[in-house]
Design a protein around this motif. Structure first.
Motif, PDB file in Angstrom:
ATOM      1  N   CYS A 153      -2.983   5.652   3.256  1.00  0.00           N
ATOM      2  CA  CYS A 153      -3.778   5.043   2.192  1.00  0.00           C
ATOM      3  C   CYS A 153      -5.253   5.372   2.397  1.00  0.00           C
ATOM      4  O   CYS A 153      -5.766   5.286   3.517  1.00  0.00           O
ATOM      5  CB  CYS A 153      -3.566   3.525   2.192  1.00  0.00           C
ATOM      6  N   ASP A 154      -5.931   5.751   1.302  1.00  0.00           N
ATOM      7  CA  ASP A 154      -7.351   6.081   1.407  1.00  0.00           C
ATOM      8  C   ASP A 154      -8.239   5.077   0.674  1.00  0.00           C
ATOM      9  O   ASP A 154      -9.399   5.358   0.382  1.00  0.00           O
ATOM     10  CB  ASP A 154      -7.608   7.490   0.857  1.00  0.00           C
ATOM     11  N   ALA A 155      -7.689   3.883   0.377  1.00  0.00           N
ATOM     12  CA  ALA A 155      -8.471   2.872  -0.339  1.00  0.00           C
ATOM     13  C   ALA A 155      -9.668   2.429   0.501  1.00  0.00           C
ATOM     14  O   ALA A 155      -9.625   2.422   1.739  1.00  0.00           O
ATOM     15  CB  ALA A 155      -7.591   1.672  -0.672  1.00  0.00           C
ATOM     16  N   ARG A 168       2.011   1.481  -3.626  1.00  0.00           N
ATOM     17  CA  ARG A 168       0.974   1.507  -4.662  1.00  0.00           C
ATOM     18  C   ARG A 168      -0.195   2.401  -4.235  1.00  0.00           C
ATOM     19  O   ARG A 168      -1.199   1.929  -3.705  1.00  0.00           O
ATOM     20  CB  ARG A 168       0.470   0.089  -4.936  1.00  0.00           C
ATOM     21  N   PRO A 169      -0.088   3.701  -4.469  1.00  0.00           N
ATOM     22  CA  PRO A 169      -1.203   4.588  -4.112  1.00  0.00           C
ATOM     23  C   PRO A 169      -2.427   4.403  -5.004  1.00  0.00           C
ATOM     24  O   PRO A 169      -3.467   5.016  -4.746  1.00  0.00           O
ATOM     25  CB  PRO A 169      -0.594   5.988  -4.294  1.00  0.00           C
ATOM     26  N   ASP A 170      -2.302   3.562  -6.052  1.00  0.00           N
ATOM     27  CA  ASP A 170      -3.424   3.361  -6.967  1.00  0.00           C
ATOM     28  C   ASP A 170      -4.378   2.264  -6.514  1.00  0.00           C
ATOM     29  O   ASP A 170      -5.352   1.966  -7.215  1.00  0.00           O
ATOM     30  CB  ASP A 170      -2.906   3.030  -8.369  1.00  0.00           C
ATOM     31  N   HIS A 202     -14.430   4.812  -4.293  1.00  0.00           N
ATOM     32  CA  HIS A 202     -13.059   5.314  -4.174  1.00  0.00           C
ATOM     33  C   HIS A 202     -12.708   6.215  -5.345  1.00  0.00           C
ATOM     34  O   HIS A 202     -12.074   7.269  -5.172  1.00  0.00           O
ATOM     35  CB  HIS A 202     -12.074   4.146  -4.095  1.00  0.00           C
ATOM     36  N   LEU A 216       0.825  -1.212   0.000  1.00  0.00           N
ATOM     37  CA  LEU A 216       0.000   0.000   0.000  1.00  0.00           C
ATOM     38  C   LEU A 216       0.859   1.262   0.000  1.00  0.00           C
ATOM     39  O   LEU A 216       0.492   2.273  -0.604  1.00  0.00           O
ATOM     40  CB  LEU A 216      -0.932  -0.003   1.211  1.00  0.00           C
ATOM     41  N   ALA A 217       2.008   1.206   0.671  1.00  0.00           N
ATOM     42  CA  ALA A 217       2.901   2.364   0.680  1.00  0.00           C
ATOM     43  C   ALA A 217       3.501   2.609  -0.700  1.00  0.00           C
ATOM     44  O   ALA A 217       3.759   3.756  -1.077  1.00  0.00           O
ATOM     45  CB  ALA A 217       4.010   2.152   1.709  1.00  0.00           C
ATOM     46  N   ALA A 243      -2.862   1.285   7.946  1.00  0.00           N
ATOM     47  CA  ALA A 243      -2.841   1.704   6.540  1.00  0.00           C
ATOM     48  C   ALA A 243      -3.465   3.082   6.358  1.00  0.00           C
ATOM     49  O   ALA A 243      -3.099   3.820   5.434  1.00  0.00           O
ATOM     50  CB  ALA A 243      -3.574   0.686   5.676  1.00  0.00           C
ATOM     51  N   ARG A 244      -4.391   3.452   7.232  1.00  0.00           N
ATOM     52  CA  ARG A 244      -5.080   4.737   7.078  1.00  0.00           C
ATOM     53  C   ARG A 244      -4.127   5.928   7.193  1.00  0.00           C
ATOM     54  O   ARG A 244      -4.460   7.035   6.785  1.00  0.00           O
ATOM     55  CB  ARG A 244      -6.187   4.861   8.129  1.00  0.00           C
TER      56      ARG A 244
END
Length: 314
Positions: free
Chosen positions: A74-76, A46-48, A123, A43-44, A70-71
């Motif tokens: 990351c905003d997934a 891959r911001p996609d 998202h 996640l760090a 992760a929050r």
């Protein structure tokens, strides 16, 4: 073409990851890992990632704990897979905003797929909204002209520093106020006429001269436009609107100088034409005087002097 949503699968059981991949790979780009710590690394990098689908019970780290960490970067959207015994952790994660949905194990394939589609769509919409807000804030901060937005009741809901300065206030003091409440009473008739034209036609442009204390004039151009959510909406109330307030004094001064230069150029052209016509006439006069002097009988002194004076004058 829009890229496929990216889904990260996290479960300590490899066979679960295989089953989820088989279910989702036709519609999504799949990343997967059996390690919550590795999931955080992914996640760090891959911001996609659009959606995280994570098991709750994993020996290395609980799914709710991993999502909480992760929050920070990351905003997934997150979906938690859990057994009935984990419902307390699910409720806590929901209340703290770490997950958007949860699904029991074993899952229903169609329901889980629909859940992931909805989460990915949400998202993407949140990302677009964030981008629009960033662009709007950048425009408000950096635009040299005054820019303001009004609600359907005519109250300012967004305004930049340049627009607020025109009313002699800062941005915070203008928000929630109506334009007519901040406008010089002498300008209210022009303001109301402009608002009426905008309501009827959807847009209005007007140029107004403001006297300065030093006896000069400042020219400002006001552009107003309705922002109808429905392009076919009936003109009038019920619409947000935008107001652009631009100082065009320098432009007006340059236009005045250009007009003066054009007048001087036209005058010079006319004077040149007149001079050319006079030169033609004088050429004929001088030729006639020379003929009279050179080809005629000898002249007496008085006549010769008159001809010399005429030649000198020509």
């Amino acid at each position: 073409m829009t890229a496929r949503p990216v889904v990260l699968l996290v479960d300590d059981e490899p066979e679960i990851l295989v089953a989820l991949t088989d279910l989702l790979e036709d519609s999504f780009t799949i990343l997967s890992t059996t390690s919550p710590a590795e999931a955080l690394d992914i996640l760090a990098r891959r911001p996609d990632v659009d959606v995280i689908v994570s098991d709750q019970r994993m020996p290395e780290m609980g799914g709710d704990v991993m999502l909480a960490r992760a929050r920070a970067f990351c905003d997934a959207q997150a979906i938690l897979l859990t057994g009935y015994a984990d419902i307390g952790a699910v409720a806590a994660a929901l209340n703290q905003g770490r997950i958007s949905f949860y699904s029991h194990k074993p899952w229903d394939g169609d329901a889980l797929r629909a859940m992931i589609v909805q989460a990915a769509h949400r998202h993407r919409l949140e990302g677009e909204l964030h981008t629009e807000r960033m662009l709007l804030h950048g425009l408000l901060r950096n635009l040299r002209s005054g820019l303001a937005f009004k609600d359907p009741q005519g109250r300012f809901i967004r305004i930049n520093r340049q627009a607020a300065a025109f009313y002699g206030r800062d941005e915070a003091a203008c928000l929630g106020q109506r334009e007519e409440d901040l406008t010089d009473p002498a300008q209210l008739p022009a303001l109301r006429a402009a608002e009426a034209r905008m309501a009827a036609e959807g847009k209005d442009e007007d140029v107004i001269a403001f006297p300065t204390p030093g006896g000069g004039t400042v020219w400002r151009e006001f552009t107003r436009a309705r922002l109808d959510a429905n392009p076919g909406a009936t003109p009038g109330s019920g619409s947000h609107s935008v107001l652009i307030n631009r100082d065009i004094t320098r432009q007006r001064e340059m236009e005045a100088r250009l007009r003066q230069a054009e007048k001087m150029q036209a005058l010079g052209t006319m004077a040149g034409g007149i001079a050319h016509d006079f030169n033609n006439l004088l050429t004929a006069v001088m030729g006639s005087l020379e003929l009279a002097t050179d080809t005629g009988p000898p002249l007496d002194s008085r006549t010769a002097r008159l001809l010399d004076n005429a030649m000198a004058a020509a």
